[in-house]
Design an enzyme around this catalytic site. Structure first.
Site, PDB file in Angstrom:
ATOM      1  N   HIS A 147      43.938  34.762  54.613  1.00 19.31           N
ATOM      2  CA  HIS A 147      44.934  35.055  53.575  1.00 19.31           C
ATOM      3  C   HIS A 147      46.268  34.471  54.040  1.00 19.31           C
ATOM      4  O   HIS A 147      47.184  35.196  54.431  1.00 19.31           O
ATOM      5  CB  HIS A 147      45.016  36.583  53.404  1.00 19.31           C
ATOM      6  CG  HIS A 147      45.793  37.030  52.212  1.00 19.31           C
ATOM      7  ND1 HIS A 147      46.374  38.279  52.133  1.00 19.31           N
ATOM      8  CD2 HIS A 147      46.075  36.421  51.037  1.00 19.31           C
ATOM      9  CE1 HIS A 147      46.976  38.403  50.963  1.00 19.31           C
ATOM     10  NE2 HIS A 147      46.810  37.303  50.286  1.00 19.31           N
ATOM     11  N   THR A 192      54.640  33.142  48.822  1.00 19.04           N
ATOM     12  CA  THR A 192      54.959  32.004  47.953  1.00 19.04           C
ATOM     13  C   THR A 192      56.367  31.496  48.254  1.00 19.04           C
ATOM     14  O   THR A 192      56.615  30.285  48.265  1.00 19.04           O
ATOM     15  CB  THR A 192      54.786  32.411  46.472  1.00 19.04           C
ATOM     16  OG1 THR A 192      53.452  32.892  46.308  1.00 19.04           O
ATOM     17  CG2 THR A 192      55.008  31.231  45.533  1.00 19.04           C
ATOM     18  N   ASN A 193      57.299  32.406  48.533  1.00 16.69           N
ATOM     19  CA  ASN A 193      58.663  31.975  48.865  1.00 16.69           C
ATOM     20  C   ASN A 193      58.683  31.147  50.153  1.00 16.69           C
ATOM     21  O   ASN A 193      59.348  30.108  50.229  1.00 16.69           O
ATOM     22  CB  ASN A 193      59.596  33.183  49.031  1.00 16.69           C
ATOM     23  CG  ASN A 193      59.873  33.878  47.710  1.00 16.69           C
ATOM     24  OD1 ASN A 193      59.606  33.321  46.642  1.00 16.69           O
ATOM     25  ND2 ASN A 193      60.387  35.095  47.768  1.00 16.69           N
ATOM     26  N   ASP A 222      48.554  30.888  49.418  1.00 17.67           N
ATOM     27  CA  ASP A 222      47.845  32.171  49.493  1.00 17.67           C
ATOM     28  C   ASP A 222      46.620  32.163  50.407  1.00 17.67           C
ATOM     29  O   ASP A 222      46.345  33.166  51.050  1.00 17.67           O
ATOM     30  CB  ASP A 222      47.423  32.593  48.075  1.00 17.67           C
ATOM     31  CG  ASP A 222      47.000  34.053  47.984  1.00 17.67           C
ATOM     32  OD1 ASP A 222      47.647  34.886  48.647  1.00 17.67           O
ATOM     33  OD2 ASP A 222      46.027  34.356  47.280  1.00 17.67           O
ATOM     34  N   CYS A 243      54.617  39.957  49.774  1.00 14.74           N
ATOM     35  CA  CYS A 243      55.580  40.032  50.882  1.00 14.74           C
ATOM     36  C   CYS A 243      56.257  38.683  51.110  1.00 14.74           C
ATOM     37  O   CYS A 243      56.755  38.402  52.200  1.00 14.74           O
ATOM     38  CB  CYS A 243      54.895  40.479  52.170  1.00 14.74           C
ATOM     39  SG  CYS A 243      54.466  42.215  52.188  1.00 14.74           S
ATOM     40  N   GLY A 244      56.243  37.814  50.107  1.00 14.80           N
ATOM     41  CA  GLY A 244      57.029  36.580  50.206  1.00 14.80           C
ATOM     42  C   GLY A 244      56.270  35.353  50.670  1.00 14.80           C
ATOM     43  O   GLY A 244      56.895  34.392  51.120  1.00 14.80           O
ATOM     44  N   TYR A 296      42.381  41.499  35.135  1.00 15.20           N
ATOM     45  CA  TYR A 296      43.492  41.109  36.020  1.00 15.20           C
ATOM     46  C   TYR A 296      43.052  40.011  37.004  1.00 15.20           C
ATOM     47  O   TYR A 296      41.955  40.092  37.582  1.00 15.20           O
ATOM     48  CB  TYR A 296      44.035  42.327  36.790  1.00 15.20           C
ATOM     49  CG  TYR A 296      45.006  41.888  37.854  1.00 15.20           C
ATOM     50  CD1 TYR A 296      46.301  41.481  37.506  1.00 15.20           C
ATOM     51  CD2 TYR A 296      44.618  41.783  39.188  1.00 15.20           C
ATOM     52  CE1 TYR A 296      47.177  41.004  38.470  1.00 15.20           C
ATOM     53  CE2 TYR A 296      45.488  41.314  40.158  1.00 15.20           C
ATOM     54  CZ  TYR A 296      46.767  40.928  39.792  1.00 15.20           C
ATOM     55  OH  TYR A 296      47.629  40.446  40.745  1.00 15.20           O
ATOM     56  N   GLY A 297      43.939  39.065  37.256  1.00 18.50           N
ATOM     57  CA  GLY A 297      43.650  37.891  38.098  1.00 18.50           C
ATOM     58  C   GLY A 297      42.829  38.162  39.342  1.00 18.50           C
ATOM     59  O   GLY A 297      41.730  37.632  39.498  1.00 18.50           O
ATOM     60  N   GLY A 298      43.329  38.997  40.225  1.00 14.07           N
ATOM     61  CA  GLY A 298      42.658  39.229  41.504  1.00 14.07           C
ATOM     62  C   GLY A 298      41.280  39.853  41.351  1.00 14.07           C
ATOM     63  O   GLY A 298      40.438  39.757  42.247  1.00 14.07           O
ATOM     64  N   ASN A 349      65.103  31.305  56.604  1.00 11.02           N
ATOM     65  CA  ASN A 349      63.953  31.526  57.495  1.00 11.02           C
ATOM     66  C   ASN A 349      63.618  30.255  58.288  1.00 11.02           C
ATOM     67  O   ASN A 349      62.957  30.323  59.319  1.00 11.02           O
ATOM     68  CB  ASN A 349      62.734  31.997  56.691  1.00 11.02           C
ATOM     69  CG  ASN A 349      62.957  33.410  56.159  1.00 11.02           C
ATOM     70  OD1 ASN A 349      63.778  34.163  56.691  1.00 11.02           O
ATOM     71  ND2 ASN A 349      62.251  33.765  55.098  1.00 11.02           N
ATOM     72  N   ARG A 366      45.246  44.302  41.458  1.00  6.04           N
ATOM     73  CA  ARG A 366      43.962  44.512  42.117  1.00  6.04           C
ATOM     74  C   ARG A 366      43.730  46.011  42.282  1.00  6.04           C
ATOM     75  O   ARG A 366      44.685  46.794  42.339  1.00  6.04           O
ATOM     76  CB  ARG A 366      43.954  43.838  43.496  1.00  6.04           C
ATOM     77  CG  ARG A 366      43.848  42.333  43.447  1.00  6.04           C
ATOM     78  CD  ARG A 366      43.759  41.721  44.832  1.00  6.04           C
ATOM     79  NE  ARG A 366      44.970  41.938  45.602  1.00  6.04           N
ATOM     80  CZ  ARG A 366      45.154  42.903  46.476  1.00  6.04           C
ATOM     81  NH1 ARG A 366      44.189  43.766  46.762  1.00  6.04           N
ATOM     82  NH2 ARG A 366      46.294  43.020  47.123  1.00  6.04           N
ATOM     83  N   SER A 395      49.975  40.991  50.452  1.00 10.31           N
ATOM     84  CA  SER A 395      50.299  40.620  49.082  1.00 10.31           C
ATOM     85  C   SER A 395      51.725  41.041  48.728  1.00 10.31           C
ATOM     86  O   SER A 395      52.155  42.142  49.090  1.00 10.31           O
ATOM     87  CB  SER A 395      49.331  41.308  48.128  1.00 10.31           C
ATOM     88  OG  SER A 395      48.014  41.074  48.556  1.00 10.31           O
ATOM     89  N   ARG A 438      52.921  38.129  36.735  1.00  9.90           N
ATOM     90  CA  ARG A 438      52.484  36.930  37.457  1.00  9.90           C
ATOM     91  C   ARG A 438      52.704  35.658  36.653  1.00  9.90           C
ATOM     92  O   ARG A 438      52.758  35.693  35.423  1.00  9.90           O
ATOM     93  CB  ARG A 438      50.978  37.039  37.752  1.00  9.90           C
ATOM     94  CG  ARG A 438      50.596  38.192  38.670  1.00  9.90           C
ATOM     95  CD  ARG A 438      50.808  37.837  40.111  1.00  9.90           C
ATOM     96  NE  ARG A 438      50.510  38.932  41.014  1.00  9.90           N
ATOM     97  CZ  ARG A 438      50.039  38.765  42.253  1.00  9.90           C
ATOM     98  NH1 ARG A 438      49.810  37.565  42.722  1.00  9.90           N
ATOM     99  NH2 ARG A 438      49.843  39.794  43.037  1.00  9.90           N
ATOM    100  N   LYS A 471      40.301  35.851  45.369  1.00 15.90           N
ATOM    101  CA  LYS A 471      40.104  36.872  46.409  1.00 15.90           C
ATOM    102  C   LYS A 471      38.626  37.090  46.700  1.00 15.90           C
ATOM    103  O   LYS A 471      38.223  37.287  47.844  1.00 15.90           O
ATOM    104  CB  LYS A 471      40.749  38.185  45.972  1.00 15.90           C
ATOM    105  CG  LYS A 471      42.237  38.067  45.680  1.00 15.90           C
ATOM    106  CD  LYS A 471      42.987  37.594  46.879  1.00 15.90           C
ATOM    107  CE  LYS A 471      44.465  37.454  46.613  1.00 15.90           C
ATOM    108  NZ  LYS A 471      45.173  36.954  47.795  1.00 15.90           N
TER     109      LYS A 471
HETATM  110  C1  OXD Z   1      47.312  39.100  46.206  1.00 14.99           C
HETATM  111  C2  OXD Z   1      47.464  37.863  45.432  1.00 14.99           C
HETATM  112  O1  OXD Z   1      47.215  40.180  45.611  1.00 14.99           O
HETATM  113  O2  OXD Z   1      47.601  36.805  46.071  1.00 14.99           O
HETATM  114  O3  OXD Z   1      47.292  39.010  47.442  1.00 14.99           O
HETATM  115  O4  OXD Z   1      47.409  37.891  44.195  1.00 14.99           O
HETATM  116 MN    MN Z   2      47.325  36.996  48.167  1.00 10.71          MN
END
Ligand code: OXD
Ligand code: MN
Length: 592
Positions: free
Chosen positions: A238, A265-266, A285, A262-263, A209-211, A504, A68, A260, A376, A218
């Site tokens: 978000h 998806t994990n 997300d 910072c984990g 790019y995706g975003g 966690n 982005r 973005s 990605r 987004k």
């Molecule tokens: C971001 C994403 O950039 O989810 O936050 O791709």
């Molecule tokens: Mn995101």
């Protein structure tokens, strides 16, 4: 497909007149359509099929079009103050004039694809319909995965249904006989990702790019939706959405905002290390949250796929994600191995040889990483082995817990809980993190990223804080409890103090117990923290000293934090809600 919708037809005609594509294709969202486009991209050498992963493909972007671009992202409102100090602003007429001159003839030699899509299951009362016009077949295939595309959406739209127009061009016309680039796009100073929230309109130019290009994500689901949500009394956040089930079978739903990369998806696909606990992913997300008939906040994931950061994903860090991307996946900017698979840093042992994301030979002693740091994967959510059975439930899932956080190597403890809703909103408003590769720019700098929405809030951020306060008033006794976490604290010697990932769950368990009232908490100047012995560390060999450091509050560091928060709040002037300023005064008093 029947084209009864006069407004949509008129808009497509107008755009075609401006952008001058060679042809127009209305997308039906079918597998056949996806396969046909992918086949063409393979034939032209733009996509590489992967021998090791059925129906999966690798793309390499142009080296400057990898993330982005916040510096080229605009919130264009009639009044500059309505965009606020955290957004780039240009007046709508001026921005439209500039972009129209770029759009003129920009699709020559290309096909204009019309993508009707739904954010949220088509039958959800929370869903919204968008239509993206794009000249990129890569975007079409990604939109097929990330959103619900095609015939059912057109049916819902009918002859006069509401839709959000999203115009996208890669900004690279091709002349007859000219060889096309493998990732055509415009130079940086011609890229624009523009939003006109007062008319629910998105114009994106110059980036694939995706975003910047998958406009449902987004641009629509956060920037435009946040402005709609403020007007209409709901929330577009978000946030990942996670269902936790405790050993007794009780369910809790948590929505968590992290910047973005910072984990999120994990955490959304967490494999719990505590026996008897189950975690199921609703979204990784974005959360759209509305008050349900019983007064509780209900959240849906408006997306249909994951657009996840690949580097660092492994069978250790996120086994569910690894299993999700076994097939039907689009990979972007990963390395290609000699046996026709992808690889990235942090996935596991490095191959002896690969082709890096720039298409060059790569060996483990190369100076540069094989995959881009923001490489990605795009993959259908339904493939996730821990997807929640209710992830597409039209009315959403009831939220019990909100979590904020970021990447801080110092100051922020592992977990603390807000004293009240207003205190929780203050925590969100002051959230901070070290910057990551998800945006083009320096990595590792500390910045305030309120509610992880700094790059995504479609209106004045001070008014957004006010909206959170107002929503809390409306939630009343149903207001979720608010927590702040930091998985990334390091020792003074630079060692990670918390194991993170599946462990966690220990912190999430404490949150659930706080809700049930089965554990107490220590009152500290910054919030409520676990009492000694209440964090379940069974089976975890964490030295006492590390635990102490993880939960330590350094009063001097917090005083410095207060000065930084004052600077941060200063940018909003009088628009900052008094209730938020009061929280800062209270924190200062508690710190003494
Ligand atoms: C971001 C994403 O950039 O989810 O936050 O791709
Ligand atoms: Mn995101």
């Amino acid at each position: 497909m029947t084209l009864q919708h006069a407004k949509l037809n008129g808009w497509v005609k107008e755009v075609a007149g401006l952008c001058r594509p060679d042809s127009i294709h209305w997308c039906d969202g079918s597998r056949e359509e996806y396969d046909r486009l992918m086949k063409r991209m393979v034939e032209s050498g733009v996509a590489t099929p992967l021998q090791k992963r059925p129906h999966s493909f690798l793309f390499r972007s142009e080296p400057g079009d990898v993330a982005r671009i916040e510096s080229r992202t605009y919130i264009s409102t009639a009044n500059r103050d309505d965009a606020g100090p955290t957004n780039n602003w240009v007046a709508p007429e001026e921005l439209k004039a500039t972009m129209k001159s770029l759009y003129a003839g920009c699709m020559k030699g290309r096909t204009l694809f019309v993508i009707p899509f739904s954010m949220g299951a088509v039958d959800s009362p929370i869903a919204k319909i968008g239509v993206e016009l794009t000249d990129s077949p890569y975007v079409v295939c990604n939109m097929h995965i990330m959103t619900r595309v095609g015939t059912t959406v057109m049916e819902k739209l009918g002859a006069d249904g509401e839709f959000i127009p999203c115009l996208h061009s890669i900004g690279a016309p091709v002349a007859p006989g000219q060889k096309d680039a493998s990732w055509p796009c415009a130079p940086l100073d011609q890229k624009y990702i523009s939003h006109f929230p007062e008319e629910n309109l998105i114009w994106s130019y110059g980036s694939g790019y995706g975003g910047n290009a998958l406009l449902g994500k987004k641009c629509l689901a956060l920037r435009i939706a946040s402005a709609m949500a403020k007007r209409e009394g709901w929330m577009a956040e978000h946030m990942l959405i996670l269902r936790l089930t405790n050993p007794a079978g009780k369910q809790y739903h948590l929505a968590a905002a992290f910047p973005s990369a910072c984990g999120k998806t994990n955490l959304a696909m967490l494999t719990p290390t505590l026996p008897g606990w189950k975690c199921e992913c609703v979204g990784d997300d974005i959360a759209w949250i509305k008050i349900g008939p019983d007064g509780r906040p209900y959240a849906i994931n408006p997306e249909c796929g994951f657009f996840g950061v690949a580097p660092g994903t492994s069978y250790d860090s996120n086994p569910a994600a690894m299993d999700t991307v076994k097939e039907n996946t689009i990979f972007t900017n990963c390395a290609l191995t000699d046996d026709g698979d992808i690889w990235w840093e942090g996935m596991g042992p490095a191959p002896n040889h690969a082709i890096d994301w720039k298409g060059r030979d790569w060996t483990p002693d190369a100076k540069e990483p094989a995959a881009h740091a923001n490489a990605r994967f795009t993959v259908p959510a339904r493939q996730c082995p821990v997807i929640c059975p209710d992830w597409e439930k039209p009315q959403g899932v009831p939220i019990d817990i909100f979590v904020f956080g970021g990447r801080r190597t110092s100051v922020m403890p592992l977990v603390h809980e807000a004293y009240s809703w207003d205190h929780g909103v203050f925590m969100g408003a002051t959230a901070s993190s070290e910057t990551t590769a998800a945006n083009i720019g320096a990595v590792g700098n500390l910045r305030r990223d309120p509610f992880a929405m700094q790059p995504f809030c479609g209106y004045n951020m001070a008014d957004y804080f006010g909206h959170w306060l107002a929503m809390g008033d409306r939630f009343g006794k149903h207001a979720p409890r608010i927590f702040y976490v930091n998985w990334f604290r390091k020792s003074p010697e630079g060692k990670w103090l918390w194991p993170g990932f599946g462990d966690n769950i220990r912190v999430l368990k404490w949150m659930c117990e706080r809700i049930d009232g089965t554990v107490g908490a220590v009152e500290t100047p910054i919030g409520l923290m676990p009492k000694e012995g209440d964090l379940d560390l069974t089976g975890l060999a964490i030295p006492d000293a590390d635990l102490k450091e993880l939960l330590r509050i350094d009063a001097d560091a917090w005083k410095a934090e207060i000065s930084d928060i004052e600077r941060h709040f200063g940018q909003f002037g009088d628009r900052l809600p008094a209730r938020i300023r009061r929280q800062l005064d209270d924190l200062r008093k508690r710190l003494g």
